[in-house]
Design a protein around this motif. Sequence first.
Motif, PDB file in Angstrom:
ATOM      1  N   ALA A  58     -15.711  -7.924  -1.864  1.00 51.22           N
ATOM      2  CA  ALA A  58     -15.197  -6.716  -1.632  1.00 51.22           C
ATOM      3  C   ALA A  58     -15.445  -5.450  -2.497  1.00 51.22           C
ATOM      4  O   ALA A  58     -15.255  -5.877  -3.761  1.00 51.22           O
ATOM      5  N   SER A  59     -15.886  -4.157  -2.209  1.00 46.02           N
ATOM      6  CA  SER A  59     -15.946  -3.232  -3.215  1.00 46.02           C
ATOM      7  C   SER A  59     -14.885  -2.218  -3.012  1.00 46.02           C
ATOM      8  O   SER A  59     -14.593  -1.431  -3.696  1.00 46.02           O
ATOM      9  N   LYS A  60     -14.437  -2.275  -1.570  1.00 48.80           N
ATOM     10  CA  LYS A  60     -13.148  -1.353  -1.363  1.00 48.80           C
ATOM     11  C   LYS A  60     -12.452  -1.968  -0.151  1.00 48.80           C
ATOM     12  O   LYS A  60     -12.759  -2.935   0.279  1.00 48.80           O
ATOM     13  N   TYR A  61     -11.270  -1.156  -0.040  1.00 46.55           N
ATOM     14  CA  TYR A  61     -10.290  -1.556   0.983  1.00 46.55           C
ATOM     15  C   TYR A  61     -10.024  -0.404   1.903  1.00 46.55           C
ATOM     16  O   TYR A  61      -9.767   0.767   1.537  1.00 46.55           O
ATOM     17  N   LYS A  62      -9.772  -0.779   3.125  1.00 52.71           N
ATOM     18  CA  LYS A  62      -9.371   0.382   4.189  1.00 52.71           C
ATOM     19  C   LYS A  62      -7.994  -0.212   4.667  1.00 52.71           C
ATOM     20  O   LYS A  62      -7.716  -1.237   5.173  1.00 52.71           O
ATOM     21  N   ILE A  63      -7.054   0.910   4.320  1.00 55.03           N
ATOM     22  CA  ILE A  63      -5.613   0.806   4.665  1.00 55.03           C
ATOM     23  C   ILE A  63      -5.164   1.502   6.046  1.00 55.03           C
ATOM     24  O   ILE A  63      -5.427   2.863   6.084  1.00 55.03           O
ATOM     25  N   PHE A  64      -4.785   0.686   7.051  1.00 59.43           N
ATOM     26  CA  PHE A  64      -4.450   1.338   8.375  1.00 59.43           C
ATOM     27  C   PHE A  64      -2.954   1.233   8.394  1.00 59.43           C
ATOM     28  O   PHE A  64      -2.312   0.239   7.904  1.00 59.43           O
ATOM     29  N   ARG A  65      -2.181   2.335   9.274  1.00 62.86           N
ATOM     30  CA  ARG A  65      -1.021   2.335   9.443  1.00 62.86           C
ATOM     31  C   ARG A  65      -0.690   2.700  10.876  1.00 62.86           C
ATOM     32  O   ARG A  65      -1.447   3.415  11.592  1.00 62.86           O
ATOM     33  N   SER A  66       0.521   2.077  11.402  1.00 65.73           N
ATOM     34  CA  SER A  66       1.016   2.414  12.788  1.00 65.73           C
ATOM     35  C   SER A  66       2.487   2.420  12.574  1.00 65.73           C
ATOM     36  O   SER A  66       3.127   2.152  11.645  1.00 65.73           O
ATOM     37  N   THR A  67       3.123   3.204  13.671  1.00 66.00           N
ATOM     38  CA  THR A  67       4.662   3.381  13.759  1.00 66.00           C
ATOM     39  C   THR A  67       5.076   2.161  14.850  1.00 66.00           C
ATOM     40  O   THR A  67       6.257   2.143  14.730  1.00 66.00           O
ATOM     41  N   LYS A  87       2.589   7.875   0.431  1.00 65.01           N
ATOM     42  CA  LYS A  87       3.443   8.860  -0.205  1.00 65.01           C
ATOM     43  C   LYS A  87       3.690   9.953   0.938  1.00 65.01           C
ATOM     44  O   LYS A  87       4.350  10.887   0.720  1.00 65.01           O
ATOM     45  N   THR A  88       3.187   9.556   2.332  1.00 68.93           N
ATOM     46  CA  THR A  88       3.402  10.357   3.297  1.00 68.93           C
ATOM     47  C   THR A  88       4.532   9.731   4.231  1.00 68.93           C
ATOM     48  O   THR A  88       4.779  10.366   5.281  1.00 68.93           O
ATOM     49  N   ALA A  89       5.256   8.789   4.012  1.00 68.64           N
ATOM     50  CA  ALA A  89       6.068   7.929   4.853  1.00 68.64           C
ATOM     51  C   ALA A  89       7.644   8.632   4.907  1.00 68.64           C
ATOM     52  O   ALA A  89       7.859   9.299   4.008  1.00 68.64           O
ATOM     53  N   VAL A  90       7.946   8.681   5.863  1.00 63.41           N
ATOM     54  CA  VAL A  90       9.254   9.415   6.376  1.00 63.41           C
ATOM     55  C   VAL A  90      10.466   8.384   5.879  1.00 63.41           C
ATOM     56  O   VAL A  90      10.511   7.298   6.564  1.00 63.41           O
ATOM     57  N   ALA A  91      11.554   9.126   5.361  1.00 63.83           N
ATOM     58  CA  ALA A  91      12.758   8.011   4.980  1.00 63.83           C
ATOM     59  C   ALA A  91      13.202   7.818   6.532  1.00 63.83           C
ATOM     60  O   ALA A  91      13.390   8.445   7.267  1.00 63.83           O
ATOM     61  N   GLY A  92      13.774   6.326   6.203  1.00 65.54           N
ATOM     62  CA  GLY A  92      14.481   5.713   7.693  1.00 65.54           C
ATOM     63  C   GLY A  92      13.488   5.150   8.651  1.00 65.54           C
ATOM     64  O   GLY A  92      13.874   4.670   9.609  1.00 65.54           O
ATOM     65  N   LYS A  93      12.250   5.308   8.484  1.00 67.16           N
ATOM     66  CA  LYS A  93      11.183   5.005   9.583  1.00 67.16           C
ATOM     67  C   LYS A  93      10.532   3.903   9.220  1.00 67.16           C
ATOM     68  O   LYS A  93      10.113   3.718   7.965  1.00 67.16           O
ATOM     69  N   MET A  94      10.184   2.726  10.286  1.00 68.87           N
ATOM     70  CA  MET A  94       9.614   1.694  10.078  1.00 68.87           C
ATOM     71  C   MET A  94       8.009   1.905  10.300  1.00 68.87           C
ATOM     72  O   MET A  94       7.897   2.573  11.207  1.00 68.87           O
ATOM     73  N   TYR A  95       7.134   1.209   9.313  1.00 74.57           N
ATOM     74  CA  TYR A  95       6.030   1.380   9.388  1.00 74.57           C
ATOM     75  C   TYR A  95       5.204  -0.003   9.413  1.00 74.57           C
ATOM     76  O   TYR A  95       5.831  -0.746   8.611  1.00 74.57           O
ATOM     77  N   TYR A  96       4.141  -0.060   9.974  1.00 75.61           N
ATOM     78  CA  TYR A  96       3.398  -1.291  10.187  1.00 75.61           C
ATOM     79  C   TYR A  96       1.837  -1.029   9.357  1.00 75.61           C
ATOM     80  O   TYR A  96       1.284   0.096   9.635  1.00 75.61           O
ATOM     81  N   TYR A  97       1.308  -2.092   8.855  1.00 75.27           N
ATOM     82  CA  TYR A  97       0.144  -1.871   7.892  1.00 75.27           C
ATOM     83  C   TYR A  97      -0.821  -2.953   8.061  1.00 75.27           C
ATOM     84  O   TYR A  97      -0.476  -4.201   8.295  1.00 75.27           O
TER      85      TYR A  97
END
Length: 120
Positions: A58-67, A87-97
């Motif tokens: 691998a030369s790089k990695y792609k990061i994906f997010r959902s709520t 760095k853009t996540a909102v306090a108190g919110k659950m995120y999936y990666y």
Amino acid sequence: MIMKRKYLLYSLLALWLFVGCFYIPVDAAAKPSAPVVTASNDLATGKIKLTWKKVSGASKYKIFRSTTQNGTYTLMNTVTGTTYTNKTAVAGKMYYYKVKAVASDGTTSAYSAVKSRTQP
């Protein structure tokens, strides 16, 4: 004349079969393995931080997010290292990666297992 053609055809067939026995296909674009991701909160900032070990090829990695876990995942960033801080996540919110490894020829791995984390 017919015998010469048959002999030529049988000779070509025999040669083709002989060479075919030694042919081993090589997968030129082998996929990298899926990264094994860990999610935590950065001790200094509290921001959600993903980490993984380098994937061979691998030369790089792609990061994906959902709520939502089974929702639509959006590409957040592409990195060359083995960490990502959201760095853009909102306090108190659950995120999936999910993370994909990408080889230099563009071949991608399967997604990593889904990791969830709440921004404090």
